[in-house]
Scaffold this motif. Structure first.
Motif, mmCIF file in Angstrom:
data_model
loop_
_atom_site.group_PDB
_atom_site.id
_atom_site.type_symbol
_atom_site.label_atom_id
_atom_site.label_comp_id
_atom_site.label_asym_id
_atom_site.label_seq_id
_atom_site.Cartn_x
_atom_site.Cartn_y
_atom_site.Cartn_z
ATOM 1 N N GLN A 24 -10.540 49.776 25.042
ATOM 2 C CA GLN A 24 -9.466 50.753 24.905
ATOM 3 C C GLN A 24 -9.731 51.819 23.848
ATOM 4 N N LEU A 25 -10.773 51.640 23.042
ATOM 5 C CA LEU A 25 -11.001 52.541 21.917
ATOM 6 C C LEU A 25 -11.211 53.980 22.378
ATOM 7 N N GLU A 26 -12.191 54.205 23.237
ATOM 8 C CA GLU A 26 -12.457 55.562 23.700
ATOM 9 C C GLU A 26 -11.308 56.079 24.568
ATOM 10 N N GLU A 27 -10.657 55.182 25.292
ATOM 11 C CA GLU A 27 -9.524 55.593 26.104
ATOM 12 C C GLU A 27 -8.414 56.144 25.230
ATOM 13 N N PHE A 28 -8.167 55.497 24.088
ATOM 14 C CA PHE A 28 -7.148 55.985 23.178
ATOM 15 C C PHE A 28 -7.505 57.380 22.688
ATOM 16 N N PHE A 29 -8.737 57.570 22.241
ATOM 17 C CA PHE A 29 -9.101 58.866 21.679
ATOM 18 C C PHE A 29 -9.203 59.951 22.739
ATOM 19 N N SER A 30 -9.301 59.578 24.001
ATOM 20 C CA SER A 30 -9.267 60.573 25.059
ATOM 21 C C SER A 30 -7.885 61.210 25.177
ATOM 22 N N LEU A 31 -6.863 60.536 24.640
ATOM 23 C CA LEU A 31 -5.509 61.067 24.665
ATOM 24 C C LEU A 31 -5.225 61.988 23.486
ATOM 25 N N ILE A 32 -6.129 62.002 22.503
ATOM 26 C CA ILE A 32 -5.959 62.853 21.324
ATOM 27 C C ILE A 32 -6.486 64.233 21.644
ATOM 28 N N SER A 33 -5.615 65.211 21.767
ATOM 29 C CA SER A 33 -6.039 66.564 22.146
ATOM 30 C C SER A 33 -5.800 67.521 21.010
ATOM 31 N N PHE A 62 -9.771 46.742 17.127
ATOM 32 C CA PHE A 62 -9.742 47.988 16.374
ATOM 33 C C PHE A 62 -8.306 48.340 15.990
ATOM 34 N N ARG A 63 -8.055 48.408 14.696
ATOM 35 C CA ARG A 63 -6.756 48.872 14.217
ATOM 36 C C ARG A 63 -6.894 50.364 13.892
ATOM 37 N N ILE A 64 -6.161 51.192 14.635
ATOM 38 C CA ILE A 64 -6.254 52.642 14.476
ATOM 39 C C ILE A 64 -5.050 53.135 13.689
ATOM 40 N N VAL A 65 -5.321 53.812 12.567
ATOM 41 C CA VAL A 65 -4.263 54.276 11.671
ATOM 42 C C VAL A 65 -4.461 55.773 11.433
ATOM 43 N N HIS A 66 -3.402 56.537 11.522
ATOM 44 C CA HIS A 66 -3.495 57.972 11.246
ATOM 45 C C HIS A 66 -3.756 58.171 9.755
ATOM 46 N N ALA A 67 -4.726 59.017 9.439
ATOM 47 C CA ALA A 67 -5.139 59.177 8.047
ATOM 48 C C ALA A 67 -3.999 59.589 7.114
ATOM 49 N N ASP A 86 2.450 57.072 24.509
ATOM 50 C CA ASP A 86 3.253 56.471 23.444
ATOM 51 C C ASP A 86 2.384 55.775 22.397
ATOM 52 N N SER A 87 1.170 55.393 22.778
ATOM 53 C CA SER A 87 0.257 54.759 21.827
ATOM 54 C C SER A 87 -0.112 55.727 20.721
ATOM 55 N N VAL A 88 -0.296 57.000 21.086
ATOM 56 C CA VAL A 88 -0.612 58.024 20.086
ATOM 57 C C VAL A 88 0.565 58.207 19.139
ATOM 58 N N ASN A 89 1.771 58.251 19.688
ATOM 59 C CA ASN A 89 2.963 58.388 18.849
ATOM 60 C C ASN A 89 3.103 57.201 17.898
ATOM 61 N N ALA A 90 2.753 56.012 18.372
ATOM 62 C CA ALA A 90 2.836 54.814 17.531
ATOM 63 C C ALA A 90 1.864 54.910 16.356
ATOM 64 N N VAL A 91 0.668 55.398 16.613
ATOM 65 C CA VAL A 91 -0.316 55.536 15.542
ATOM 66 C C VAL A 91 0.167 56.540 14.499
ATOM 67 N N ILE A 92 0.739 57.623 14.953
ATOM 68 C CA ILE A 92 1.186 58.669 14.037
ATOM 69 C C ILE A 92 2.374 58.209 13.199
ATOM 70 N N ASN A 93 3.196 57.319 13.741
ATOM 71 C CA ASN A 93 4.451 56.955 13.072
ATOM 72 C C ASN A 93 4.465 55.581 12.416
ATOM 73 N N GLN A 94 3.540 54.699 12.771
ATOM 74 C CA GLN A 94 3.581 53.339 12.248
ATOM 75 C C GLN A 94 2.594 53.148 11.094
ATOM 76 N N ARG A 95 3.065 52.452 10.066
ATOM 77 C CA ARG A 95 2.268 52.283 8.851
ATOM 78 C C ARG A 95 0.935 51.606 9.122
ATOM 79 N N PHE A 96 0.922 50.617 10.005
ATOM 80 C CA PHE A 96 -0.308 49.890 10.278
ATOM 81 C C PHE A 96 -0.880 50.209 11.663
ATOM 82 N N GLY A 97 -0.455 51.329 12.227
ATOM 83 C CA GLY A 97 -1.032 51.816 13.462
ATOM 84 C C GLY A 97 -0.888 50.866 14.629
#
Length: 234
Positions: free
Chosen positions: A225-234, A143-148, A207-218
């Motif tokens: 790890q998918l649900e674990e990542f989104f559990s950090l999104i508050s 899963f490649r996660i990219v901030h919209a 830091d994974s959340v910060n990477a998604v927000i700042n990196q072009r390709f997330g």
């Protein structure tokens, strides 16, 4: 986005997922079969425009699903000819929305799914990916996660991937103009859908959340790890 039939799946479980954001009709959103990346790009824009998402899309995350061999089984897909709705896609794209009320029940928008629209993330994962079903390595999803907001700025596709060697369309393209990035890039879809196992996070951290927000390709996450990542999104 194309399909293959080289996959045998077990019987489907029943879905009891329900939308908690109120009824939304998928028909309100533009949908061109086999062009999921463009469908989700436009869905994000419309969610922002009609007040169903933050105006800048900051509560939206685009998730590209594929693997190194571009063979991923997903259940409950409208394109399926099977009762359980399974399809073997080369890649697929969905949108995950952070709940505005602070709930951990993030929502998934998938225009190609027969599940409730949108669906709770946990229900969508259980029904679409069926984690309990052990897959051979060639079918394991990444899963490649990219901030919209990042995607809406940088994504581009001239649809070359949907033409055969003779230049003919594999599937009829949308009637609107191809998507061009703000910097003038005309095609970078491959950068989003090409995956390598070495890209997968070792650990999901803040830091994974910060990477998604700042990196072009997330970032690239494994299925676990998918649900674990989104559990950090508050």
């Amino acid at each position: 986005m194309t399909t293959s039939s080289k996959f045998d799946a077990p019987p489907s479980s029943s879905s009891k997922a329900s939308s908690v954001t109120g009824p939304v009709e998928a028909s309100q959103f533009l949908h061109t079969p086999k062009y999921c990346e463009e469908n989700i790009y436009l869905l994000c824009k419309k969610l922002c425009a009609n007040g169903l998402a933050d105006s800048d899309g900051s509560d939206l995350f685009v998730v590209f699903i594929s693997n190194e061999k571009q063979q991923i089984p997903l259940w409950h897909q409208k394109a399926s000819q099977r009762a359980d709705g399974v399809v073997l896609w080369d890649y697929h794209v969905i949108c995950v929305q952070k709940r505005k009320d602070g709930s951990s029940s993030h929502m998934v928008w998938d225009l190609d799914s027969t599940l409730p629209f949108p669906s709770r993330l946990a229900s969508y994962v259980a029904e679409t990916f069926r984690p309990s079903f052990k897959l051979f390595s060639e079918f394991q999803r990444l899963f490649r996660i990219v901030h919209a907001p990042v995607l809406l700025k940088y994504f581009a596709s001239d649809r070359r991937h949907m033409k055969d060697s003779a230049g003919n369309w594999i599937s009829e393209p949308p009637r609107y103009q191809a998507i061009v990035a703000e910097d003038g890039t005309v095609h970078n879809l491959n950068d989003y859908i090409n995956f390598s196992a070495v890209e997968v996070l070792e650990n999901v951290e803040a830091d994974s959340v910060n990477a998604v927000i700042n990196q072009r390709f997330g970032i690239v996450a494994s299925e676990g790890q998918l649900e674990e990542f989104f559990s950090l999104i508050s």
